[in-house]
Write an enzyme that holds these catalytic residues in place. Structure first.
Site, PDB file in Angstrom:
ATOM      1  N   TYR A   1       0.678  -1.216   0.041  1.00  0.00           N
ATOM      2  CA  TYR A   1       0.253  -0.311  -0.377  1.00  0.00           C
ATOM      3  C   TYR A   1       1.231   1.317  -0.215  1.00  0.00           C
ATOM      4  O   TYR A   1       1.741   1.412  -1.065  1.00  0.00           O
ATOM      5  CB  TYR A   1      -1.019  -0.038   1.180  1.00  0.00           C
ATOM      6  CG  TYR A   1      -1.716   1.282   0.997  1.00  0.00           C
ATOM      7  CD1 TYR A   1      -2.851   0.840  -0.214  1.00  0.00           C
ATOM      8  CD2 TYR A   1      -2.690   1.830   1.528  1.00  0.00           C
ATOM      9  CE1 TYR A   1      -4.270   1.783  -0.113  1.00  0.00           C
ATOM     10  CE2 TYR A   1      -3.450   3.212   2.159  1.00  0.00           C
ATOM     11  CZ  TYR A   1      -4.664   2.579   0.689  1.00  0.00           C
ATOM     12  OH  TYR A   1      -5.240   3.318   0.426  1.00  0.00           O
TER      13      TYR A   1
ATOM     14  N   LYS B   1     -21.135 -19.862  -8.678  1.00  0.00           N
ATOM     15  CA  LYS B   1     -20.203 -20.153 -10.306  1.00  0.00           C
ATOM     16  C   LYS B   1     -19.097 -19.751 -10.041  1.00  0.00           C
ATOM     17  O   LYS B   1     -18.152 -19.914 -11.119  1.00  0.00           O
ATOM     18  CB  LYS B   1     -21.071 -19.518 -10.743  1.00  0.00           C
ATOM     19  CG  LYS B   1     -20.614 -19.947 -12.629  1.00  0.00           C
ATOM     20  CD  LYS B   1     -21.272 -21.108 -12.801  1.00  0.00           C
ATOM     21  CE  LYS B   1     -20.699 -20.903 -14.189  1.00  0.00           C
ATOM     22  NZ  LYS B   1     -22.170 -20.592 -14.978  1.00  0.00           N
TER      23      LYS B   1
ATOM     24  N   GLU C   1     -25.062 -15.060 -16.911  1.00  0.00           N
ATOM     25  CA  GLU C   1     -25.364 -16.183 -16.279  1.00  0.00           C
ATOM     26  C   GLU C   1     -26.838 -15.768 -16.326  1.00  0.00           C
ATOM     27  O   GLU C   1     -27.103 -14.472 -15.777  1.00  0.00           O
ATOM     28  CB  GLU C   1     -24.841 -16.510 -15.417  1.00  0.00           C
ATOM     29  CG  GLU C   1     -24.648 -17.359 -14.675  1.00  0.00           C
ATOM     30  CD  GLU C   1     -24.305 -19.035 -14.878  1.00  0.00           C
ATOM     31  OE1 GLU C   1     -24.743 -20.303 -14.843  1.00  0.00           O
ATOM     32  OE2 GLU C   1     -23.189 -18.778 -15.616  1.00  0.00           O
ATOM     33  N   ASP C   2     -27.888 -17.079 -16.050  1.00  0.00           N
ATOM     34  CA  ASP C   2     -29.336 -16.749 -15.782  1.00  0.00           C
ATOM     35  C   ASP C   2     -29.511 -15.825 -16.278  1.00  0.00           C
ATOM     36  O   ASP C   2     -30.644 -15.116 -15.566  1.00  0.00           O
ATOM     37  CB  ASP C   2     -28.926 -16.682 -14.375  1.00  0.00           C
ATOM     38  CG  ASP C   2     -28.460 -18.235 -14.445  1.00  0.00           C
ATOM     39  OD1 ASP C   2     -29.152 -19.269 -15.003  1.00  0.00           O
ATOM     40  OD2 ASP C   2     -28.459 -18.868 -12.760  1.00  0.00           O
TER      41      ASP C   2
ATOM     42  N   ALA D   1     -32.044 -19.689 -25.441  1.00  0.00           N
ATOM     43  CA  ALA D   1     -31.101 -19.891 -24.721  1.00  0.00           C
ATOM     44  C   ALA D   1     -29.982 -21.731 -25.366  1.00  0.00           C
ATOM     45  O   ALA D   1     -28.740 -21.266 -26.494  1.00  0.00           O
ATOM     46  CB  ALA D   1     -30.437 -19.170 -23.755  1.00  0.00           C
TER      47      ALA D   1
ATOM     48  N   ASN E   1     -22.240 -28.075 -17.423  1.00  0.00           N
ATOM     49  CA  ASN E   1     -21.319 -26.668 -17.740  1.00  0.00           C
ATOM     50  C   ASN E   1     -20.660 -27.222 -17.225  1.00  0.00           C
ATOM     51  O   ASN E   1     -18.713 -26.075 -17.491  1.00  0.00           O
ATOM     52  CB  ASN E   1     -22.700 -25.919 -17.245  1.00  0.00           C
ATOM     53  CG  ASN E   1     -23.705 -25.356 -18.609  1.00  0.00           C
ATOM     54  OD1 ASN E   1     -23.654 -26.705 -18.763  1.00  0.00           O
ATOM     55  ND2 ASN E   1     -24.022 -24.639 -18.362  1.00  0.00           N
TER      56      ASN E   1
END
Length: 385
Positions: free
Chosen positions: A40, A95, A137-138, A198, A318
């Protein structure tokens, strides 16, 4: 044949999600004043100045180049439907956890409180310096097609809607395996796809790219054909490049003599219709949690049966695809995830099965540690094609 049922209590499920499933970790410890001065202030200012002078250095000195944004508006979550962004966040966290577990990729779940494609696209354009890839996604169809297309055009990084292309990649991998089991040339097979949303459109496109020439798609109103009225743009596009025999009607007309059934939209397909398919038929009943036909019933008529469930053989999931696809694309510095990369990913998944190939093993286990590295290598290898 079924695998032993996994029984999990509600208490165990909610306890595992308490506080979320993700946390950040340090790449090096911050346990001394020297470490703080490097990570930092004042040391970080030198890195910021360098990036300000040469923006390409951000890829080297920040995590953005290896960070995936997992993005949803909560409009088409699992089989739950339009449950909103807050309720979709546990899925997006999951995910991200899969990205880390299978491909060692960091990712950030982002849920957006809007369904407006303009707002979604604009938000991700503004956030582009933060991440190196976008996993959509979705998001419900047909908006998902427009959002993905526009983001691919607007962003200089990989973008993929996993509900479309992750499904398509694993379906192609499974069909490569099933075709070999029944000793058929995949390109010569007659394929019926139940579902023109889809996933159905993406699966049809990747199968066409892989050489399949006879594909028939159905939606809730029946077979897509070029003379059918009322089709939206995406269905009309698929009607023009599929159904070469000009079939009309419904499931009965589509399945008669077909080699492959691919179910992606729920509903029920009775065994009597599966019985009308060609000898050594292949059935992929992928709706969850209830397949279009129970695997035990389908096996009475089909040589190879697959589902999306983990308690039956041949789970088409998937997670076999997306971690390795993004890993390979990011490792190669690719700006796009191309159709060739998707086909290469499917071929890599199939290659892992090797000598274990059988009617009950057409794809590897989702827990097989060889899958993601094989997919990543294959995707990276064709990224320049």
């Amino acid at each position: 044949m079924t695998r032993s049922q996994i029984v999990v209590s509600d208490e165990e499920i909610f306890a595992a999600h308490l506080g979320g499933k993700l946390s950040t970790a340090l790449s090096s410890p911050l346990d001394t004043e020297r470490a703080l001065s490097i990570a930092y202030t004042p040391g970080v200012a030198q890195v910021s100045r360098a990036i300000a002078a040469d923006h390409t250095l951000a890829a080297r000195y920040t995590w953005a180049n290896q960070l995936v944004a997992v993005v949803s508006d909560g409009s088409a979550v699992l089989g739950l439907g339009d449950i909103g962004p807050a309720a979709s966040l546990p899925v997006m966290e999951g995910k991200s956890a899969l990205f880390k577990a299978f491909a060692d990729l960091d990712s950030i779940p982002i849920v957006l409180d809007t369904k407006d494609p303009d707002e979604i696209v604009e938000t991700l354009i503004r956030l582009r310096p933060t991440f190196g890839a976008v996993n959509l996604e979705d998001i419900s169809a047909p908006r998902c097609f427009e959002i993905e297309r526009r983001l691919i055009e607007a962003l200089d990084c990989p973008v993929m809607h996993d509900d479309q292309h992750g499904t398509a990649i694993v379906v192609l991998a499974a069909l490569l395996g099933a075709a070999k089991v029944v000793e058929r040339d995949m390109a010569s097979m007659r394929v019926v796809v139940s579902g023109a949303g889809a996933a159905g459109v993406a699966c049809a496109k990747i199968l066409i790219a892989a050489g399949v020439t006879d594909i028939t798609l159905l939606d809730t109103q029946g077979i897509l054909h070029k003379d059918r009225e009322g089709l939206n743009t995406h269905k009309a596009e698929m009607a023009a490049c599929s159904n070469p025999r000009g079939l009309t009607g419904g499931m009965a007309e589509a399945l008669a003599g077909a080699d492959v059934f691919l179910g992606l939209c729920g509903g029920v397909v009775p065994g009597e219709l599966i019985a009308t398919m060609a000898p050594n038929a292949i059935v992929f009943a992928l709706s969850n949690p209830d397949p279009e036909i129970h695997p035990d019933e389908a096996r009475k008529y089909a040589a190879v049966v697959a589902t999306g469930r983990s308690d039956f053989p041949n789970q088409i999931n998937n997670v076999l695809a997306f971690p390795g696809v993004f890993r390979g694309a990011l490792d190669a510095g690719a700006r796009r995830i191309t159709e060739r990369m998707k086909v290469a990913a499917a071929e890599a998944i199939f290659s892992v099965v090797g000598d274990d190939l059988s009617a009950d093993c057409i794809v590897p286990s989702v827990l097989d540690p060889r899958v993601a590295p094989a997919v990543a290598q294959a995707v990276a290898a064709v990224s320049g094609d």
